[in-house]
Scaffold this active site. Structure first.
Site, PDB file in Angstrom:
ATOM      1  N   TYR A  14       2.059   2.787   4.026  1.00 21.75           N
ATOM      2  CA  TYR A  14       3.011   3.343   3.056  1.00 21.75           C
ATOM      3  C   TYR A  14       4.418   3.492   3.629  1.00 21.75           C
ATOM      4  O   TYR A  14       5.339   3.870   2.904  1.00 21.75           O
ATOM      5  CB  TYR A  14       2.523   4.697   2.542  1.00 21.75           C
ATOM      6  CG  TYR A  14       1.236   4.586   1.777  1.00 21.75           C
ATOM      7  CD1 TYR A  14       1.199   4.024   0.507  1.00 21.75           C
ATOM      8  CD2 TYR A  14       0.035   5.022   2.332  1.00 21.75           C
ATOM      9  CE1 TYR A  14       0.013   3.902  -0.194  1.00 21.75           C
ATOM     10  CE2 TYR A  14      -1.156   4.915   1.640  1.00 21.75           C
ATOM     11  CZ  TYR A  14      -1.161   4.352   0.383  1.00 21.75           C
ATOM     12  OH  TYR A  14      -2.337   4.234  -0.305  1.00 21.75           O
ATOM     13  N   HIS A  19       8.076   5.195  -2.593  1.00 22.07           N
ATOM     14  CA  HIS A  19       7.428   6.491  -2.810  1.00 22.07           C
ATOM     15  C   HIS A  19       7.511   7.387  -1.572  1.00 22.07           C
ATOM     16  O   HIS A  19       7.314   8.588  -1.672  1.00 22.07           O
ATOM     17  CB  HIS A  19       5.968   6.253  -3.186  1.00 22.07           C
ATOM     18  CG  HIS A  19       5.452   7.124  -4.286  1.00 22.07           C
ATOM     19  ND1 HIS A  19       6.243   7.777  -5.206  1.00 22.07           N
ATOM     20  CD2 HIS A  19       4.177   7.441  -4.631  1.00 22.07           C
ATOM     21  CE1 HIS A  19       5.493   8.446  -6.058  1.00 22.07           C
ATOM     22  NE2 HIS A  19       4.236   8.266  -5.728  1.00 22.07           N
ATOM     23  N   TYR A  64      -1.874  12.899   0.649  1.00 19.22           N
ATOM     24  CA  TYR A  64      -1.507  11.880  -0.323  1.00 19.22           C
ATOM     25  C   TYR A  64      -0.740  12.543  -1.458  1.00 19.22           C
ATOM     26  O   TYR A  64      -0.873  13.738  -1.721  1.00 19.22           O
ATOM     27  CB  TYR A  64      -2.703  11.063  -0.820  1.00 19.22           C
ATOM     28  CG  TYR A  64      -3.233  10.153   0.258  1.00 19.22           C
ATOM     29  CD1 TYR A  64      -2.647   8.917   0.486  1.00 19.22           C
ATOM     30  CD2 TYR A  64      -4.279  10.561   1.075  1.00 19.22           C
ATOM     31  CE1 TYR A  64      -3.101   8.093   1.503  1.00 19.22           C
ATOM     32  CE2 TYR A  64      -4.739   9.740   2.095  1.00 19.22           C
ATOM     33  CZ  TYR A  64      -4.145   8.512   2.300  1.00 19.22           C
ATOM     34  OH  TYR A  64      -4.592   7.714   3.314  1.00 19.22           O
ATOM     35  N   ASN A  66      -0.611  12.719  -4.723  1.00 15.15           N
ATOM     36  CA  ASN A  66      -1.146  13.445  -5.878  1.00 15.15           C
ATOM     37  C   ASN A  66      -1.636  14.848  -5.546  1.00 15.15           C
ATOM     38  O   ASN A  66      -1.893  15.636  -6.451  1.00 15.15           O
ATOM     39  CB  ASN A  66      -2.288  12.653  -6.524  1.00 15.15           C
ATOM     40  CG  ASN A  66      -1.810  11.343  -7.098  1.00 15.15           C
ATOM     41  OD1 ASN A  66      -0.635  10.992  -7.023  1.00 15.15           O
ATOM     42  ND2 ASN A  66      -2.728  10.599  -7.681  1.00 15.15           N
ATOM     43  N   ASN A 112       3.733  12.240  -9.722  1.00 11.53           N
ATOM     44  CA  ASN A 112       2.503  12.992  -9.459  1.00 11.53           C
ATOM     45  C   ASN A 112       2.636  13.996  -8.328  1.00 11.53           C
ATOM     46  O   ASN A 112       1.991  15.042  -8.345  1.00 11.53           O
ATOM     47  CB  ASN A 112       1.341  12.037  -9.194  1.00 11.53           C
ATOM     48  CG  ASN A 112       0.908  11.325 -10.455  1.00 11.53           C
ATOM     49  OD1 ASN A 112       0.975  11.884 -11.547  1.00 11.53           O
ATOM     50  ND2 ASN A 112       0.480  10.089 -10.327  1.00 11.53           N
TER      51      ASN A 112
END
Length: 192
Positions: A14, A19, A64, A66, A112
């Site tokens: 990531y 993000h 993560y 969310n 999120n």
């Protein structure tokens, strides 16, 4: 004491994704403050720093995106901090690429991580440094877009944007969100 949270996803896959720009800002903020992410608590990496007169914990939740709010809510409760002590840095599809805006409250815009923070702190009324990543191309899933990496040719623009987001975060911590918004958002509009 203040809590600055950079939102992102853990893991090398990531790194450099849109993000994860919150993690990039958190890393740079810690670097400039001479701090390192040596503590692990609340399922997060933490760096203790000083921004002006303020003692600050810089957090990168490792749950993560969310579930980011779990770490944030636990830290606020543990340190007995209020929403006015919280600054969250995150990517934002609704802002043009590389634009930085500071706001308090408002909707989550489908993000999120912000939804999770709102749920775990009980309100959206905290400072947010929004880092624009722009909208995805037509017919591209927004989730695929934000999980896509910045292009190599975007390095200079991204670096400048990160510095602006670091400065916005520093001002929010040192001056309070209301005073900082006037400076940060005026600069952002002037750049248009």
């Amino acid at each position: 004491m203040k809590l600055v949270v950079g939102l992102g996803n853990p893991g090398e896959e990531y790194a450099r994704t849109r993000h994860n720009v919150g993690f990039v800002v958190a890393d740079r903020l810690a670097q400039l403050a001479g701090a390192s992410f040596s503590a692990k608590k609340f399922a997060a990496e933490l760096a203790e720093a000083r921004l002006g007169p303020e003692r600050v914990w810089i957090m990168k939740p490792q749950t993560y995106m969310n579930h980011s709010g779990e770490a944030v809510g636990a830290a606020l409760r543990f340190w007995k901090l209020g929403l006015d002590d919280l600054v969250v840095v995150h990517d934002d599809l609704e802002l043009d690429p590389y634009r930085v805006q500071l706001k308090v409250g408002g909707g989550h815009g489908g993000h999120n991580g912000v939804k999770s923070v709102n749920a775990h702190v009980g309100s959206p009324e905290y400072a947010r440094v929004r880092v624009g990543v722009g909208r995805p191309p037509p017919r591209m899933d927004p989730a695929d877009y934000v999980l896509g990496k910045f292009a190599k040719g975007e390095d200079a623009e991204l670096d400048l944007c990160v510095e602006q987001a670091v400065e916005a975060t520093r001002l929010a911590v040192e001056l309070g969100a209301a005073r900082a918004m006037n400076q940060v958002n005026r600069r952002s509009r002037a750049a248009d």
